[in-house]
Design a protein around this motif. Structure first.
Motif, short mmCIF file in Angstrom:
data_model
loop_
_atom_site.label_atom_id
_atom_site.label_comp_id
_atom_site.label_asym_id
_atom_site.label_seq_id
_atom_site.Cartn_x
_atom_site.Cartn_y
_atom_site.Cartn_z
N GLU A 1 0.95 -1.25 -0.08
CA GLU A 1 0.04 -0.14 -0.19
C GLU A 1 0.99 1.20 0.06
O GLU A 1 0.57 2.26 -0.76
N MET A 2 2.03 1.04 0.78
CA MET A 2 2.82 2.31 0.81
C MET A 2 3.47 2.74 -0.65
O MET A 2 3.65 3.76 -0.95
N LEU A 3 3.97 1.42 -1.48
CA LEU A 3 4.44 1.70 -2.56
C LEU A 3 3.51 2.47 -3.64
O LEU A 3 3.85 3.20 -4.49
N THR A 4 2.22 2.01 -3.52
CA THR A 4 1.21 2.62 -4.40
C THR A 4 1.00 4.04 -4.05
O THR A 4 0.67 4.88 -5.05
N ARG A 5 1.05 4.51 -2.83
CA ARG A 5 0.73 5.61 -2.45
C ARG A 5 1.86 6.70 -2.89
O ARG A 5 1.82 7.59 -3.61
N GLN A 6 3.27 6.07 -2.77
CA GLN A 6 4.45 6.96 -3.46
C GLN A 6 4.66 6.90 -4.91
O GLN A 6 4.95 8.03 -5.36
N ILE A 7 3.95 5.86 -5.57
CA ILE A 7 3.95 5.93 -7.03
C ILE A 7 3.01 6.99 -7.43
O ILE A 7 3.27 7.91 -8.29
N LEU A 8 1.83 7.15 -6.72
CA LEU A 8 1.06 8.09 -7.01
C LEU A 8 1.60 9.67 -6.85
O LEU A 8 1.35 10.55 -7.47
N ALA A 9 2.13 9.63 -5.50
CA ALA A 9 2.61 10.83 -5.02
C ALA A 9 3.81 11.26 -6.19
O ALA A 9 4.21 12.63 -6.16
N ALA A 10 4.41 10.45 -6.69
CA ALA A 10 5.42 10.90 -7.66
C ALA A 10 5.07 11.45 -8.94
O ALA A 10 5.99 11.93 -9.81
N GLY A 11 3.76 11.45 -9.17
CA GLY A 11 3.12 11.71 -10.55
C GLY A 11 3.21 10.56 -11.68
O GLY A 11 3.05 11.00 -12.65
N LEU A 12 3.18 9.35 -11.18
CA LEU A 12 3.44 8.36 -12.15
C LEU A 12 1.87 7.53 -12.03
O LEU A 12 1.11 7.73 -11.06
N ARG A 13 1.82 6.81 -13.08
CA ARG A 13 0.36 6.14 -13.23
C ARG A 13 0.67 4.70 -12.49
O ARG A 13 1.64 4.05 -12.57
N GLU A 14 -0.65 4.13 -11.69
CA GLU A 14 -0.38 3.09 -10.78
C GLU A 14 -0.19 1.79 -11.75
O GLU A 14 0.44 0.99 -11.45
N THR A 15 -1.07 1.81 -12.84
CA THR A 15 -1.06 0.66 -13.85
C THR A 15 0.39 0.71 -14.73
O THR A 15 0.38 -0.33 -15.25
N GLY A 16 0.94 1.72 -14.51
CA GLY A 16 2.20 1.74 -15.31
C GLY A 16 3.38 0.81 -14.50
O GLY A 16 4.46 0.65 -15.25
N PHE A 17 3.19 0.46 -13.42
CA PHE A 17 4.05 -0.18 -12.62
C PHE A 17 3.64 -1.76 -12.31
O PHE A 17 2.37 -1.83 -11.84
N THR A 18 4.60 -2.41 -12.28
CA THR A 18 4.45 -3.96 -11.77
C THR A 18 4.98 -4.02 -10.38
O THR A 18 6.26 -3.63 -10.29
#
Length: 333
Positions: free
Chosen positions: A85-102
């Motif tokens: 969950e923390m990784l997902t929050r940081q990906i979004l906070a960095a301005g990236l798309r969650e679906t673009g990361f595995t």
């Protein structure tokens, strides 16, 4: 033996007796006392070691408690869920798309008293946002380590592909501690984040371009202008980059003879034709179907379309069949 001799003999005997008595008392009383002193000294030394070990134990227990308070949870399943969950929050906070990361869960070595778990992360995005993500993860308050970082050019122009592992610990058995609600407080406006802007400004994945040649001295003839389609021949012009800047494709062609880079855009003339577009579809390479080619420039020569793969020369252009044309291109007049 007269009386005097008897007196002397008595005195000598008394002295000898006193000496023997003294040695006897020493052997009976003083020797056990010395032995007792030695045992007391050994006991004091052991007590000192025990006290030192006890202090070290409590200090280690306190440090372990601090580490446990900074872990995600006491169980592997709960720690994995919270770290994800923390990784997902940081990906979004960095301005990236969650679906673009595995994110693939990983369980590493089990050390004495702890187990190492984490995630293998991979995704594409602009270099600025990838740097944002790495900075935010590095500043998270939880016990963690980021390793195996790899950054390469992405499939889409203007993006990079990042791969790394985010690892944390689960202490088992964990001591009872008073946990606090840890919150990631780092932001992209931190001064420490601005220090990383030089990584983005250097544009490390842009193709290398040699410094322009020194202009000729007065009185010396200038070198002949070299452009595609004229001698020394199309094999001396290589397509080195098919980038996209501000939404506009840009074709970089390297003049191997003149040692300079020429820039073109759709609509410009190149290799005896007109640049129709840049095709970014991943397709098998014409010379090796086992490998992928991720971009090519499409030329229109007469009524036919020709393609030049990135990294190939203008002499390697090939005619495209109707089935190989990008969607919509065949319908263009």
């Amino acid at each position: 033996m007269n009386a005097r001799e008897k007196l002397l003999a008595g005195i000598v005997g008394g002295v000898v007796g006193l000496a023997l008595l003294a040695f006897g008392v020493r052997a009976i009383v003083i020797a056990p006392l010395r032995d007792l002193d030695k045992r007391i000294g050994v006991a004091r030394e052991k007590i000192g070691k025990i006290q030192t070990q006890r202090r070290a134990y409590f200090a280690a227990e306190e440090r372990l408690g601090e580490v446990v308070r900074r872990t995600f949870a006491d169980t592997v399943d709960e720690a994995g869920a919270r770290s994800g969950e923390m990784l997902t929050r940081q990906i979004l906070a960095a301005g990236l798309r969650e679906t673009g990361f595995t994110r693939t869960p990983v369980s590493r070595n089990t050390v004495r008293g702890a187990k190492e778990i984490g995630w293998n992360v991979q995704g594409d995005g602009p270099l600025t946002n990838i740097v944002n993500l790495l900075y935010l993860l590095d500043r998270t308050p939880w016990v963690h380590r980021t390793e195996n970082l790899s950054i390469a050019a992405g499939e889409v122009p203007g993006t990079v592909r990042a791969r790394f592992s985010y690892l944390t610990l689960v202490v088992d058995p964990a001591p009872e501690v008073q946990r606090t609600n840890l919150v990631a407080t780092a932001t992209l406006e931190d001064p420490a984040r601005h220090l990383l802007n030089s990584i983005v400004s250097r544009d490390i994945f842009r193709p290398y371009m040699r410094r322009p040649a020194t202009p000729p001295q007065p009185g010396q003839p200038a070198a002949p202008f070299s452009r595609p389609g004229v001698p020394p021949g199309p094999e001396n012009f290589r397509v080195v980059s098919l980038s996209e800047w501000d939404g506009q494709p840009e074709i970089h062609v390297r003049d191997l003879a003149g040692q300079k880079t020429l820039r073109f855009r759709p609509g410009d003339e190149l290799a005896g034709g007109v640049i129709a577009l840049v095709d970014y579809r991943p397709l098998p390479r014409p010379d090796n179907a086992l490998l992928q080619s991720y971009s090519r420039v499409i030329l229109r020569i007469g009524t036919d379309y020709w393609a030049i793969e990135r990294g190939r020369t203008l002499a390697d252009k090939r005619k495209l069949a109707a089935a190989e044309l990008p969607p919509g291109l065949a319908a263009k007049p």
